[in-house]
Design an enzyme around this catalytic site. Structure first.
Site, PDB file in Angstrom:
ATOM      1  CB  CYS A 270       7.952 -37.633 108.793  1.00  0.00           C
ATOM      2  SG  CYS A 270       9.600 -37.815 108.072  1.00  0.00           S
TER       3      CYS A 270
ATOM      4  CG  ASN B 180      12.715 -41.862 106.061  1.00  0.00           C
ATOM      5  OD1 ASN B 180      13.240 -42.833 105.533  1.00  0.00           O
ATOM      6  ND2 ASN B 180      12.768 -41.709 107.364  1.00  0.00           N
TER       7      ASN B 180
ATOM      8  CB  CYS C  31      13.050 -33.262 108.677  1.00  0.00           C
ATOM      9  SG  CYS C  31      13.770 -32.280 107.334  1.00  0.00           S
ATOM     10  NE  ARG C  32       7.881 -33.905 109.985  1.00  0.00           N
ATOM     11  CZ  ARG C  32       6.694 -33.801 109.439  1.00  0.00           C
ATOM     12  NH1 ARG C  32       5.673 -33.390 110.175  1.00  0.00           N
ATOM     13  NH2 ARG C  32       6.493 -34.108 108.177  1.00  0.00           N
ATOM     14  CB  SER C  33      10.414 -40.388 110.372  1.00  0.00           C
ATOM     15  OG  SER C  33      10.903 -40.318 109.051  1.00  0.00           O
TER      16      SER C  33
ATOM     17  CG  ASP D 295       7.711 -30.515 107.406  1.00  0.00           C
ATOM     18  OD1 ASP D 295       8.939 -30.522 107.597  1.00  0.00           O
ATOM     19  OD2 ASP D 295       7.175 -30.856 106.345  1.00  0.00           O
TER      20      ASP D 295
HETATM   21  P1  4NP Z   1      10.041 -34.594 106.886  1.00  0.00           P
HETATM   22  O1  4NP Z   1      10.230 -33.128 106.262  1.00  0.00           O
HETATM   23  O2  4NP Z   1       8.688 -35.094 106.415  1.00  0.00           O
HETATM   24  O3  4NP Z   1      10.078 -34.348 108.361  1.00  0.00           O
HETATM   25  O4  4NP Z   1      11.189 -35.449 106.371  1.00  0.00           O
HETATM   26  C1  4NP Z   1      10.076 -32.860 104.899  1.00  0.00           C
HETATM   27  C2  4NP Z   1      11.071 -33.187 104.020  1.00  0.00           C
HETATM   28  C3  4NP Z   1      10.927 -32.884 102.675  1.00  0.00           C
HETATM   29  C4  4NP Z   1       9.777 -32.267 102.222  1.00  0.00           C
HETATM   30  C5  4NP Z   1       8.773 -31.952 103.109  1.00  0.00           C
HETATM   31  C6  4NP Z   1       8.914 -32.249 104.449  1.00  0.00           C
HETATM   32  N1  4NP Z   1       9.649 -31.950 100.847  1.00  0.00           N
HETATM   33  O5  4NP Z   1       8.628 -31.346 100.468  1.00  0.00           O
HETATM   34  O6  4NP Z   1      10.540 -32.292 100.046  1.00  0.00           O
END
Ligand code: 4NP
Length: 149
Positions: A3, A6, A8-10, A119
């Site tokens: 993702c 790294n 939340c989703r992955s 997200d």
């Molecule tokens: P992820 O979610 O891609 O599912 O881990 C996010 C985590 C952090 C951010 C964006 C999405 N960020 O902008 O910091």
């Protein structure tokens, strides 16, 4: 599992798939990474850790890392969460073989629909449970496809 951050989703997809594989005695290596360098070395988001814990999955020891070109050599399949992750990973591919490894994870559930896992980072707690439901379903399809091999 890839993702953006790294956190939340992955990592959740990694934890769900590893748990299902262990329950079925499937010997697969599962890992996750982010396309960005925003959260390198950090634990998953506390909301992701809490949500996973509610489903008996421990993500507390994971640490975020950035996807690198070496991952194309280390893994047979690279599952990305959304269209932007897809283009970021594809842009690092060295050849057609690398490109063939990259799949949008939800195409395993809805073939050719090119849907993205939302997200949850900027939203509320219910977004995390929604992502759990989506990824749990996708990982069920993935392990079933491995059993049938
Ligand atoms: P992820 O979610 O891609 O599912 O881990 C996010 C985590 C952090 C951010 C964006 C999405 N960020 O902008 O910091």
């Amino acid at each position: 599992m890839v993702c953006l951050g790294n956190i939340c989703r992955s990592p959740l997809a990694e934890g769900i798939l590893r748990t299902k594989a262990e329950q079925l005695n499937l010997e697969i290596e599962v890992d996750s990474a982010g396309t960005s360098n925003y959260h390198i070395g950090e634990c998953p988001d506390i909301r992701t850790i809490r949500n996973a814990r509610n489903h008996k999955i421990d993500l507390s020891k994971l640490k975020a890392r950035q996807f690198t070109v070496k991952d194309f050599d280390s893994f047979d399949v690279i599952m990305v969460m959304d269209a932007s992750n897809y283009s970021d990973v594809i842009s690092l591919a060295r050849n057609e073989n690398d490109k063939k490894k990259v799949e949008l994870i939800l195409n395993r559930v809805y073939p050719n629909a090119n849907m993205s896992v939302p997200d949850p980072y900027f939203g509320g707690e219910d977004g995390f449970e929604n992502v759990f439901t989506i990824l749990n379903n996708a990982c069920e399809v993935i392990v079933n496809s491995l059993i049938k091999k």
